[in-house]
Design a protein around this motif. Structure first.
Motif, mmCIF file in Angstrom:
data_model
loop_
_atom_site.group_PDB
_atom_site.id
_atom_site.type_symbol
_atom_site.label_atom_id
_atom_site.label_comp_id
_atom_site.label_asym_id
_atom_site.label_seq_id
_atom_site.Cartn_x
_atom_site.Cartn_y
_atom_site.Cartn_z
ATOM 1 N N LEU A 118 34.394 55.432 92.736
ATOM 2 C CA LEU A 118 35.295 56.254 93.595
ATOM 3 C C LEU A 118 36.181 57.249 92.240
ATOM 4 N N PHE A 119 35.543 58.329 92.014
ATOM 5 C CA PHE A 119 36.280 59.260 91.005
ATOM 6 C C PHE A 119 37.400 60.186 91.610
ATOM 7 N N HIS A 120 37.129 60.301 92.755
ATOM 8 C CA HIS A 120 38.346 61.239 93.419
ATOM 9 C C HIS A 120 38.332 60.919 95.034
ATOM 10 N N ILE A 121 39.293 61.375 95.777
ATOM 11 C CA ILE A 121 39.100 61.154 97.284
ATOM 12 C C ILE A 121 39.896 62.291 97.889
ATOM 13 N N ASP A 122 39.338 62.756 98.894
ATOM 14 C CA ASP A 122 39.927 63.909 99.865
ATOM 15 C C ASP A 122 40.451 63.114 101.323
ATOM 16 N N ASP B 275 35.969 66.674 78.278
ATOM 17 C CA ASP B 275 36.242 65.401 78.799
ATOM 18 C C ASP B 275 36.166 65.456 80.272
ATOM 19 N N LEU B 276 35.214 65.426 80.761
ATOM 20 C CA LEU B 276 35.114 65.705 82.342
ATOM 21 C C LEU B 276 34.008 65.000 83.116
ATOM 22 N N ALA C 22 41.882 69.934 83.856
ATOM 23 C CA ALA C 22 41.045 69.158 84.781
ATOM 24 C C ALA C 22 40.104 68.207 84.195
ATOM 25 N N LYS C 23 40.336 66.769 84.732
ATOM 26 C CA LYS C 23 39.360 65.788 84.060
ATOM 27 C C LYS C 23 38.324 65.456 85.181
ATOM 28 N N THR C 24 38.410 65.800 86.388
ATOM 29 C CA THR C 24 37.520 65.631 87.309
ATOM 30 C C THR C 24 36.872 66.918 88.013
ATOM 31 N N CYS D 262 50.313 69.501 87.150
ATOM 32 C CA CYS D 262 49.057 69.539 86.558
ATOM 33 C C CYS D 262 47.999 69.824 87.503
ATOM 34 N N VAL D 263 46.816 70.238 86.791
ATOM 35 C CA VAL D 263 45.470 70.409 87.570
ATOM 36 C C VAL D 263 44.548 69.124 87.406
ATOM 37 N N PRO D 264 44.327 68.195 88.003
ATOM 38 C CA PRO D 264 43.465 67.407 87.802
ATOM 39 C C PRO D 264 42.182 67.390 87.914
ATOM 40 N N MET D 265 41.787 68.326 89.062
ATOM 41 C CA MET D 265 40.699 68.490 89.524
ATOM 42 C C MET D 265 40.263 70.003 89.754
ATOM 43 N N ALA D 266 39.202 70.401 89.578
ATOM 44 C CA ALA D 266 38.676 72.017 89.778
ATOM 45 C C ALA D 266 37.308 71.726 90.463
#
Ligand code: GCO
Ligand code: MN
Ligand code: MN
Length: 390
Positions: free
Chosen positions: A242-246, A176-177, A132-134, A86-90
């Motif tokens: 914390l919506f995402h993390i690298d 929904d992003l 993507a959702k984020t 899947c592609v959760p983030m763009a």
């Protein structure tokens, strides 16, 4: 099966630009040939990853026609489908093209700002089309060298205008992003505005729709600033941001190294995984475990997949180590919460009456100070779990 081999349930993701990194740096040419996005999808799925993330131009080259774009997206979607990724983030590339040499949203040129906004709306459409959702915002060129060129307050205000505009765009489209802002103190600019996750959290509170916007902290970036990444992430979690993390690794005080996760400062990596996984009984981070890192320049194509597997395996090994640490009775005893049924209610929620009682309570600082806290023992226990002897 090896318990540390990744599976899609672990929700590990990589960017097309991470495993696709060709090893170019300011001093040298590429050492690996570019990989087709569809090849990356296949190889990531074989490695046990769950998803793949992208900048618009990682997939669709800058300046592609609408027909070219649609053909590329169709082929990419087919590969995602075939390999179960899947592609959760763009995100948007607002840094490579020379038009962004002095920033995108913060540029002094209204035409550049307009172009950046338009490019981002198109990239949001692409991300949403891929599921993507984020949506991440990393303002790589939003900064300065000749600082007199603009008032930094103007830069921040322009960033706010852009994010407010794009939030409305998302709402208007019914997408929904949510947005995740990624800080970095410098590189490629001499200084980048909104330099740390802390700056970002304060900035988010000034937006028109703060509930739509959180952060995407990166290990390397907070380390470049000499800060504790774990503390920054914890503050974001505590704020529900914390919506995402690298995830990656970095030696303190260097250029942005984006190394294989856990390969530097294993202690901080351990504490980070412990925090994200909530092994001490705290709330767990539920988003993707994204690796924004790349293989050493010494590697050929096979080395890239060693790198990718290494990121994921280290994460899982550290998770198992953290679980063992937090289940250890010796550790639990040392960090057990101390309670005081009389004082605690007096210190929470001010009233005149409570304050008067608090002033009258018997508290002996010398006695309180005399107690040793046994953190030497606690930290050594952590080392022994980390080193695998306990
Ligand atoms: C960096 C940045 C970038 C961004 C990515 C998303 O290494 O400086 O982390 O990799 O995360 O480009 O826009
Ligand atoms: Mn980085
Ligand atoms: Mn990043």
């Amino acid at each position: 099966m090896d318990p540390f081999d990744p599976t899609p349930d672990d929700r590990f993701t990589f960017g097309l630009w991470t495993v696709g990194n060709t090893g170019r740096d300011p001093f040298g040419e590429a050492v690996r040939a570019p990989l087709a996005p569809t090849t990356i999808v296949q190889r990531l799925s074989e490695c046990g990853a769950w998803g793949v993330n992208l900048h618009d131009n990682d997939l669709v080259p800058f300046g592609a026609s609408a027909a070219q774009r649609d053909a590329i997206v169709r082929e990419f979607k087919a590969a995602l489908e075939e390999h179960g990724l899947c592609v959760p983030m763009a995100t948007t590339n607002l840094f490579s093209h020379p038009v962004f040499k002095d920033g995108a949203f913060s540029s002094n040129d209204p035409k550049v700002r307009a172009f950046a906004l338009r490019k981002t709306m198109d990239a949001i459409d692409l991300g949403v089309e891929l599921g993507a959702k984020t949506y991440v915002f990393w303002g790589g060129r939003e900064g300065s060298e000749a600082d007199a060129c603009r008032d930094p307050r103007t830069a921040v205000a322009r960033m706010r205008d852009a994010l407010d505009y794009l939030c409305e765009y998302v709402v208007d489209q019914g997408y929904d992003l949510k947005f995740a802002l990624e800080a970095k103190p410098n590189e490629p600019r001499g200084d980048i505005y909104l330099a740390t996750t802390g700056h970002m959290l304060a900035f988010i509170a000034t937006l028109a729709r703060p509930q739509m916007v959180g952060v995407n902290p990166e290990v390397a970036h907070e380390n470049m600033a000499g800060l504790s990444f774990v503390h920054g992430v914890a503050q974001a979690m505590e704020a529900g941001k914390l919506f995402h993390i690298d995830l990656n690794a970095q030696k303190i005080g260097r250029y942005d190294q984006d190394l294989r996760f856990g390969s530097e400062d294993v202690r901080q990596a351990f504490l980070l995984v412990r925090l994200l996984e909530g092994t001490s009984g705290t709330e767990r981070y539920s988003g993707p475990r994204h690796f924004d890192a790349h293989a050493y320049r010494t590697e050929d194509d096979e080395g890239v997949w060693d790198f990718a597997r290494g990121c994921m395996r280290t994460y899982k090994i550290l998770k198992a180590r953290a679980q063992a640490f937090d289940a250890d009775p010796a550790v639990r005893e040392l960090i057990a919460e101390q309670r005081d049924a009389v004082l605690e209610p007096l210190c929470k929620g001010y009233s005149r009456e409570k304050a008067a009682k608090l002033r009258a309570a018997a508290l002996d600082p010398a006695q309180l100070a005399a107690r040793g806290l046994r953190y030497e023992r606690l930290d050594q226990l952590m080392m022994e779990h980390l080193l695998g002897v306990r």
